[in-house]
Design a protein around this motif. Structure first.
Motif, short mmCIF file in Angstrom:
data_model
loop_
_atom_site.label_atom_id
_atom_site.label_comp_id
_atom_site.label_asym_id
_atom_site.label_seq_id
_atom_site.Cartn_x
_atom_site.Cartn_y
_atom_site.Cartn_z
N PHE A 394 1.62 18.93 6.92
CA PHE A 394 2.43 17.94 7.64
C PHE A 394 1.58 16.74 8.05
O PHE A 394 2.04 15.60 7.98
N LEU A 395 0.34 17.02 8.46
CA LEU A 395 -0.56 15.93 8.83
C LEU A 395 -0.84 15.04 7.64
O LEU A 395 -0.77 13.80 7.72
N ALA A 396 -1.15 15.64 6.49
CA ALA A 396 -1.45 14.87 5.29
C ALA A 396 -0.23 14.07 4.83
O ALA A 396 -0.35 12.90 4.44
N GLY A 397 0.96 14.71 4.88
CA GLY A 397 2.17 13.99 4.47
C GLY A 397 2.44 12.77 5.33
O GLY A 397 2.78 11.70 4.83
N GLY A 398 2.29 12.93 6.65
CA GLY A 398 2.50 11.79 7.54
C GLY A 398 1.51 10.68 7.32
O GLY A 398 1.88 9.50 7.32
N VAL A 399 0.25 11.03 7.11
CA VAL A 399 -0.79 10.02 6.88
C VAL A 399 -0.52 9.26 5.59
O VAL A 399 -0.70 8.04 5.51
N VAL A 400 -0.09 9.97 4.54
CA VAL A 400 0.20 9.31 3.26
C VAL A 400 1.34 8.31 3.43
O VAL A 400 1.29 7.18 2.92
N VAL A 401 2.40 8.71 4.14
CA VAL A 401 3.53 7.79 4.36
C VAL A 401 3.07 6.54 5.10
O VAL A 401 3.40 5.41 4.72
N LEU A 402 2.28 6.71 6.16
CA LEU A 402 1.80 5.56 6.92
C LEU A 402 0.87 4.69 6.07
O LEU A 402 0.91 3.45 6.17
N ALA A 403 0.06 5.31 5.22
CA ALA A 403 -0.85 4.54 4.37
C ALA A 403 -0.07 3.68 3.38
O ALA A 403 -0.41 2.50 3.15
N VAL A 404 0.97 4.24 2.78
CA VAL A 404 1.79 3.47 1.82
C VAL A 404 2.47 2.30 2.51
O VAL A 404 2.47 1.17 2.00
N LEU A 405 3.05 2.56 3.67
CA LEU A 405 3.73 1.49 4.40
C LEU A 405 2.76 0.43 4.89
O LEU A 405 3.12 -0.75 5.01
N SER A 406 1.53 0.82 5.19
CA SER A 406 0.53 -0.12 5.71
C SER A 406 -0.11 -0.96 4.62
O SER A 406 -0.76 -1.97 4.94
N PHE A 407 0.02 -0.57 3.36
CA PHE A 407 -0.69 -1.26 2.28
C PHE A 407 -0.49 -2.77 2.26
O PHE A 407 -1.45 -3.53 2.12
N PRO A 408 0.75 -3.28 2.41
CA PRO A 408 0.92 -4.75 2.39
C PRO A 408 0.13 -5.47 3.47
O PRO A 408 -0.14 -6.67 3.33
N LEU A 409 -0.23 -4.77 4.53
CA LEU A 409 -0.99 -5.41 5.62
C LEU A 409 -2.31 -5.99 5.12
O LEU A 409 -2.82 -6.97 5.67
N LEU A 410 -2.87 -5.41 4.06
CA LEU A 410 -4.13 -5.90 3.51
C LEU A 410 -4.01 -7.33 2.99
O LEU A 410 -5.02 -8.02 2.83
N PHE A 411 -2.80 -7.79 2.74
CA PHE A 411 -2.58 -9.11 2.14
C PHE A 411 -1.87 -10.06 3.11
O PHE A 411 -1.30 -11.06 2.68
N ILE A 412 -1.90 -9.75 4.39
CA ILE A 412 -1.18 -10.57 5.35
C ILE A 412 -1.73 -12.00 5.39
O ILE A 412 -2.93 -12.23 5.30
N GLN A 413 -0.82 -12.94 5.45
CA GLN A 413 -1.17 -14.36 5.57
C GLN A 413 -0.51 -14.90 6.83
O GLN A 413 0.71 -15.04 6.90
N LEU A 414 -1.34 -15.19 7.82
CA LEU A 414 -0.81 -15.76 9.05
C LEU A 414 -0.62 -17.27 8.89
O LEU A 414 -1.35 -17.92 8.14
#
Length: 753
Positions: A394-414
């Protein structure tokens, strides 16, 4: 083994009478007095707001920045060239604007006579003179086909801060042009003043409608469903009235405060009502039940509200009053929501008594009570047991979901969202399109270059001007830079730079920074001269730089303060670390959703956003403070129940299952309500409000599902007894804050001094 008492979720041990319990019982017993006081407060604040309430304004300064210093230099040496500029855009598809030169001249003259106007510059050549050839590329003020032009009007104050009635004078000034068939649109901050007054009633109605449906389905009782909505609305109205009467806030402040105030107000009331109804099921009289709800869930509400306020107060670390006041605006409605939950809600519960479940749509339910010993456990208990058996999965599954959703943050343009993203019904958007079509996108965000040569001797100024002009040739990302001209006193040289891209484009930001940091300093190398890049676009870039540089500090302050609150409440070092880390991961995931939708354009058009837009510079800062604070709602609510069971039983795994079983329904319903309240604001015309609404809705959904129902149970199961360990010296230093009014110390510290 856990006791039967722990398994049934009841607590027959005596509790101390605390302030919250006494307050809850008093309010429930004297409900008429409390209700009258709240109604009187609401009416009085409304009167105060209408009598003394200030206006909402986006006027803010950035003292100490180079753009502000450059503006000050212009004001000192060329007042008519300084100030705040806006465009009155003219367009006639059928005839050249030179055919209405008399009307243009009249409009310019009348605009110059308006209060707060420093100057108005006609786009047409003077009568009788030969029109000069248009520049190449043509940046205005008159297009090559002479069918589009713009009058540059300079104001002594930011036009968007003026009273809307000011537009009557502007409309009168340009009326001769409109009578002649010319389309007239207002650009820049003058266009912002002309925008229709925002109204969020539709969003509020949608949020309330969904909330009623969720509460009816979740709990079955009509009165129990309506109560949190009514009390939350009353508290939010009080907060908004207090907000308007207190000071001048940004125009987005009422919407932001409404979102937060209604969201947390419903949540807090729901927590108390749910606990109260369970107390009634357990046989308590209404007054005692309300007092016990205030003494238990009321503690969680108080601590959660304090955490939200602490997180919002962290925005003052930015050093920008504009942002700090946004946090203050939201904090005001959180304060009224907490006050209402602890006084108004118990009063209404006392008024309703046992009639709270009389009007029903199905069999009413309160909390999900754990099954008696030997009976078949409920669905949430079985789910908790699955988490216990495979916590790592369950811990690994939750972390994977958060990692996928967080991926676009690497390309944020303010950046800053320009007028090009606004609805076409706005005059500033129509002016933006006309300017872009005739003069290129960079015409909507010109950069004013300022060289202060007051300390340069008169004999060297000619050489300085030649050197600077050469340095301004061929600058990357610049469509054109006009020749340098001297002010009337000769002390300042000015020029205008036009970007190849729109004001919100990253290339314009790069051009601004390149001119500020490299080109202009090199242009005056060897001379005692100062250089600046000023104007609205330059100020926005300075604002972005300040926000970006201070965001890590705000994150550190907010996380640190919330960590200390959790540590002081639950006396578990690893519990506090877990709360901070998981909340940061949850926020990162919500950032990723916002980037994907708005910056990448995945669904932006469906939300009424034209094209791909940068993330407004202060949105991540606001989201972090708000989301981190709101995340603590469910964190404290769930942990307090785990802690309550842990205090009674000393069994860490059974405590997690017990807490999850009795809180899952409430957390799910509360999350759905808050998601609906926030998501309803994506229909707003304000792009920043859309961003905040979607970001907050996504964060609550992620937090209440992936984090609270996956990661928290898994981590707490893996930590076991270690979750509640705290070093002795730290335990003695920290103040003792009671999460749910329990009078019993944890088993391993029982009897400790």
């Amino acid at each position: 083994m856990p006791s039967s008492q722990a398994r049934t979720g009841t607590d027959t041990a005596p509790r101390r009478r605390g302030a919250l319990r006494s307050t809850g019982e008093w309010c429930a017993r004297h409900f008429v007095t409390v209700l009258v006081l709240w109604v009187a407060a609401l009416a009085g604040l409304q009167v105060l707001q209408h009598a003394y309430g200030g206006d909402y304004s986006d006027d803010f300064s950035l003292p100490g920045t180079q753009s502000q210093d450059g503006l000050d230099v212009l004001k000192a040496h060329a007042p008519q060239a300084g100030g705040y500029s806006a465009q009155v855009v003219l367009h006639d598809p059928d005839k050249p604007l030179t055919s209405v030169s008399d009307q243009v001249a009249t409009a310019v003259t009348d605009l110059q006579k308006l209060p707060d106007v420093l100057s108005a510059q006609s786009p047409l050549p003077s009568s009788g003179s030969t029109p000069p050839p248009p520049p190449d590329p043509n940046t205005g003020p008159l297009s090559t086909d002479q069918k589009t032009a713009y009058i540059t009007v300079r104001f002594s104050v930011q036009p968007s801060t003026l009273d809307p009635s000011y537009l009557d004078g502007v409309d009168d000034a340009v009326q001769p042009l409109r009578s002649a068939g010319v389309t007239v649109e207002y650009g820049g901050s003058l266009g912002e003043l002309a925008r229709p007054e925002p109204s969020d009633r539709t969003s509020e109605a949608i949020g309330f409608g969904v909330a009623i449906v969720v509460l009816l389905i979740g709990f079955g009782s009509l009165l129990a469903a309506v109560l949190p909505l009514v009390t939350a609305l009353i508290c939010a109205l009080c907060g908004l009235a207090l907000l308007a009467a207190a000071a001048t806030f940004a125009t987005v402040s009422p919407t932001l405060a409404t979102m937060i105030g209604i969201g947390v107000g419903i949540d807090y009331a729901l927590f108390l009502v749910t606990r109260h109804r369970q107390n009634l099921v357990d046989g308590q009289d209404p007054v005692t039940a309300a007092g016990n709800a205030a003494a238990t869930s009321g503690h969680a509400v108080l601590l959660s509200g304090c955490t939200v306020i602490i997180a919002l107060s962290g925005l003052w670390v930015s050093g920008i009053g504009f942002i700090g006041k946004l946090g203050l605006a939201a904090a005001v409605t959180v304060v009224t929501a907490v006050a209402g939950a602890l006084t108004l809600v118990p009063a209404v519960l006392g008024l309703l008594g046992r009639r709270i479940d009389r009007v029903r749509v199905r069999r009413p339910v309160a909390e999900t009570v754990p099954a008696p010993e030997g009976a078949e456990p409920g669905g949430w208990h079985r789910y908790a047991q699955r988490v216990e058996r495979r916590p790592w999965w369950f811990l690994a599954g939750g972390v994977v979901v958060l990692a996928v959703l967080s991926f676009p943050l690497l390309f944020i343009q303010l950046g800053h969202i320009g007028d090009g993203a606004d609805p076409k019904s706005f005059t500033d958007r129509r002016a933006y399109d006309l300017m872009s079509s005739a003069f290129g996108p960079g015409s909507n965000g010109p950069l004013t270059l300022v060289i202060d040569q007051s300390k340069v001797s008169s004999g060297d100024r000619s050489a300085l001007a030649d050197q600077a002009q050469k340095a301004l040739t061929g600058v990357p990302d610049a469509e054109v830079i006009t020749p340098l001209t001297a002010t009337s006193d000769g002390d300042v040289l000015t020029a205008t730079a036009y970007s190849v891209a729109a004001p919100q484009d990253g290339r314009t930001t790069s051009l601004t920074n390149r001119l500020t940091d490299d080109v202009l300093p090199q242009a005056v190398s060897g001379y005692d001269a100062s250089t600046y890049v000023t104007g609205t676009t330059a100020a926005q870039v300075d604002f972005l730089d300040i926000v970006s540089s201070r965001l890590p500090l705000i994150i550190a302050v907010v996380v640190g303060l919330a960590f200390l609150v959790i540590l002081a409440v639950f006396r578990g070092l690893l519990v506090a670390v877990k709360a901070a880390v998981l909340n940061v991961l949850s926020i990162a995931a919500s950032y990723g959703v916002v980037v994907a939708v708005f910056q990448w354009g995945w669904g932006g058009p469906a939300l009424g956003v034209s094209g791909e837009v940068p993330i407004e510079s202060y949105v991540p800062m606001m989201m972090f403070a708000i989301v981190f604070g709101l995340s603590m709602d469910y964190e404290i609510f769930l942990l307090s129940r785990i802690h309550e069971a842990w205090v009674r039983t000393g069994d860490p795994r059974a405590s997690v299952a017990h807490a999850l079983e009795i809180t899952a329904r409430v957390i799910t319903c509360a999350a759905l309500i808050m998601v609906s309240v926030f998501a309803a604001f994506v229909i707003s015309d304000n792009i920043v409000v859309k961003m905040l609404g979607l970001g907050l809705a996504a964060s609550v959904l992620i937090d209440a599902t992936v984090v609270r129902l996956l990661l928290v149970p898994a981590v707490m199961t893996l930590l076991g007894r270690a979750a509640w360990w705290i070093p002795g010296p730290l335990d003695r230093i920290l103040p003792h804050l009671d999460a749910e009014g329990s009078a019993h110390p944890p088993p391993e510290r029982a009897g400790a001094g």
